[in-house]
Design an enzyme around this catalytic site. Structure first.
Site, short mmCIF file in Angstrom:
data_model
loop_
_atom_site.label_atom_id
_atom_site.label_comp_id
_atom_site.label_asym_id
_atom_site.label_seq_id
_atom_site.Cartn_x
_atom_site.Cartn_y
_atom_site.Cartn_z
CG ASP A 56 34.31 46.61 49.19
OD1 ASP A 56 33.94 46.97 50.32
OD2 ASP A 56 34.75 45.47 48.95
N GLY A 86 34.02 43.14 17.64
CA GLY A 86 34.41 42.54 18.91
C GLY A 86 34.10 41.06 18.96
CD1 TRP A 108 41.49 40.47 45.60
CD2 TRP A 108 40.80 41.60 43.79
NE1 TRP A 108 42.40 40.24 44.59
CE2 TRP A 108 42.01 40.94 43.49
CE3 TRP A 108 40.18 42.39 42.81
CZ2 TRP A 108 42.61 41.03 42.22
CZ3 TRP A 108 40.77 42.48 41.55
CH2 TRP A 108 41.98 41.80 41.27
CE1 TYR A 112 33.20 49.77 31.01
CE2 TYR A 112 34.71 49.92 29.14
CZ TYR A 112 33.61 49.36 29.75
OH TYR A 112 32.89 48.37 29.11
CB SER A 151 29.38 49.01 31.01
OG SER A 151 29.59 48.60 32.33
CB SER A 152 25.61 48.31 34.94
OG SER A 152 26.74 47.61 35.45
CB CYS A 153 30.54 51.10 35.22
SG CYS A 153 31.19 51.44 33.59
NE ARG A 184 40.64 37.85 18.53
CZ ARG A 184 41.90 38.03 18.12
NH1 ARG A 184 42.53 37.05 17.53
NH2 ARG A 184 42.52 39.17 18.31
N GLY A 185 35.52 38.63 21.72
CA GLY A 185 35.27 38.93 23.14
C GLY A 185 34.13 38.12 23.70
CG LEU A 186 31.66 37.60 28.06
CD1 LEU A 186 31.80 36.10 28.33
CD2 LEU A 186 31.66 38.39 29.37
CB VAL A 187 29.59 41.00 24.49
CG1 VAL A 187 28.28 41.43 23.83
CG2 VAL A 187 29.53 41.25 26.00
N GLY A 188 30.84 39.66 21.97
CA GLY A 188 30.82 39.48 20.50
C GLY A 188 30.70 38.02 20.10
CE LYS A 203 30.98 50.71 26.78
NZ LYS A 203 31.51 50.09 25.54
O1 GFB Z 1 33.67 42.64 38.54
P1 GFB Z 1 34.58 43.62 39.21
O2 GFB Z 1 36.01 43.49 38.93
O3 GFB Z 1 34.16 45.09 38.76
O4 GFB Z 1 34.45 43.63 40.81
P2 GFB Z 1 32.92 45.99 39.16
C1 GFB Z 1 33.23 43.42 41.43
C2 GFB Z 1 33.42 43.26 42.92
O5 GFB Z 1 34.05 41.97 43.13
C3 GFB Z 1 34.32 44.28 43.65
C4 GFB Z 1 35.08 42.08 44.10
O6 GFB Z 1 33.72 44.59 44.88
C5 GFB Z 1 35.61 43.49 43.88
O7 GFB Z 1 36.30 43.92 45.05
N1 GFB Z 1 36.08 41.03 43.89
C6 GFB Z 1 36.41 40.10 44.81
C7 GFB Z 1 36.84 40.83 42.81
N2 GFB Z 1 37.40 39.31 44.37
C8 GFB Z 1 37.68 39.74 43.10
C9 GFB Z 1 38.63 39.30 42.14
O8 GFB Z 1 39.42 38.37 42.34
N3 GFB Z 1 38.64 39.96 40.95
C10 GFB Z 1 37.78 41.01 40.70
N4 GFB Z 1 37.85 41.60 39.49
N5 GFB Z 1 36.87 41.48 41.60
C11 GFB Z 1 33.11 46.67 36.68
C12 GFB Z 1 33.81 47.78 35.93
O9 GFB Z 1 33.02 47.09 38.03
O10 GFB Z 1 31.77 46.48 36.22
C13 GFB Z 1 33.80 47.44 34.47
O11 GFB Z 1 35.13 47.92 36.43
C14 GFB Z 1 32.41 47.13 33.99
O12 GFB Z 1 34.32 48.52 33.76
C15 GFB Z 1 31.76 46.09 34.86
O13 GFB Z 1 31.64 48.30 34.01
C16 GFB Z 1 30.31 45.85 34.43
O14 GFB Z 1 31.62 45.27 39.05
O15 GFB Z 1 33.20 46.65 40.48
#
Ligand code: GFB
Length: 328
Positions: free
Chosen positions: A270, A11, A203, A137, A108-110, A13-17, A141
């Site tokens: 959310d 990985g 969002w 996902y 991941s913390s999810c 090229r990714g953020l972590v790798g 994990k």
């Molecule tokens: O980081 P995020 O996309 O994923 O969203 P999770 C975190 C929070 O940010 C949610 C809000 O409550 C979204 O509604 N948010 C607000 C936004 N505006 C935005 C926006 O423009 N883009 C995005 N993306 N979010 C992830 C998992 O969950 O956590 C991954 O889906 C991974 O798989 C990661 O596990 C660590 O934090 O909710």
């Protein structure tokens, strides 16, 4: 893990790798094995066995995967569960077959339940239902953690697992259809400032809380764990501090576009209300994060300005649309 050890960063090229590679290079490691997605499909067992036989890695940082924010997880569940399960199973099995000395798997913390006591300790895994927006996902994990534990028990493999919180930093994904919250907010405020728009749509309700760890801190923790951690249990990696999305948006606005007005779109999900990691296990081993969030956001925005020209963003979005069209 001496500086001449054969180290595979899956990985790269990714953020972590890419962050792990930077840390290894800084530490003087001179035998870093990498393979891009085009050179080696980590889901392809025959190709991975061929590569491992030819390259004989001694240490593996398994940071490869199909990742994304809440929208990507909600709209591409089959990719997220298939790609990640195949990658973990193929790389872990090959690491056993070809005698890798130690493997660090990144989750991941999810993986933790949606309604979980906060902060979340490692022992809370699989104690209640997962967050629906990223359950496929999360299942993949969790399977990765169980894989490493099973190979440790049956074959004596020195395979360990780390569970990072939400990450951000250089080389992040700023494409709004697949990015995580912090790079998305940086991109949104940046575009609004360039286009002279006052309003920035964020969002959800702004009420969920998130913990954000700079990826250079995570990379530092990965090298620390590869050297000092030998236990079967996975280990949380985070800052132990969180804030609301509303507070995060205000912080990004201050750095990128102070005159902007934030509008919350409650029609968007959310996700988890909160997912703060208990990092006492890692702290007790002697590691702590160093980069505070405000400094990290400023540094990430500087990186964005230097590296992420609009052309690449447009190309990325177009490529994603093409991929979606060809799949339908
Ligand atoms: O980081 P995020 O996309 O994923 O969203 P999770 C975190 C929070 O940010 C949610 C809000 O409550 C979204 O509604 N948010 C607000 C936004 N505006 C935005 C926006 O423009 N883009 C995005 N993306 N979010 C992830 C998992 O969950 O956590 C991954 O889906 C991974 O798989 C990661 O596990 C660590 O934090 O909710």
């Amino acid at each position: 893990m001496n500086e001449h050890a054969r180290i595979f960063v899956a990985g790269r090229r990714g953020l972590v790798g890419s962050a792990i590679l930077r840390k290894l290079e800084e530490a003087g490691h001179d035998c870093l094995l990498t393979a891009t997605r085009e050179q080696l499909d980590l889901r392809d067992q025959a190709a991975v066995h061929y590569w491992f036989r030819a390259n004989r890695p001694e240490y593996v940082f398994l940071a490869a995967g199909t990742v994304g924010g809440i929208l990507a997880n909600s709209t591409r569940p089959a990719e997220f569960i298939y790609d990640n399960m195949m990658i973990h199973a193929t790389v872990v099995h090959a690491s056993h077959l070809f005698g890798v000395k130690k493997l660090l798997y990144l989750g991941s913390s999810c993986i933790y339940p949606r309604e979980c006591e906060q902060p979340m300790t490692e022992s809370m895994l699989l104690t209640a239902p997962l967050e629906p927006t990223n359950e496929p996902y999360a299942i993949a994990k969790i399977a990765g953690i169980k894989l490493c534990q099973a190979y440790r028990r049956q074959y004596g493999c020195n395979f360990i697992s780390a569970m990072p919180t939400n990450l951000y930093g250089p080389n992040d994904n700023f494409d709004l259809t697949s990015s995580h919250v912090l790079p998305a907010l940086i991109r949104k405020f940046h575009d609004a400032r360039l286009e002279g728009r006052k309003e920035v749509v964020v969002w959800g309700t702004g009420r969920p809380r998130r913990e954000l760890l700079h990826v250079d801190d995570l990379a530092d923790a990965c090298l620390f764990l590869m050297t000092h951690y030998e236990d079967e249990s996975h280990v949380n990696v985070g800052t132990g501090e969180d804030l609301t999305i509303h507070e995060l948006a205000s912080m990004v606005r201050e750095v990128v576009y102070p005159d902007a007005v934030v509008i919350f779109d409650a029609s968007k999900p959310d996700g988890s209300p909160r997912k703060l990691l208990d990092v006492s296990r890692l702290h007790s081993r002697g590691w702590r994060h160093r980069i505070d969030l405000r400094t990290g956001i400023e540094q990430t925005y500087r990186w964005f300005l230097e590296h992420h020209d609009v052309a690449r963003l447009v190309a990325g979005a177009a490529a994603h649309q093409h991929a979606a069209a060809t799949e339908s």
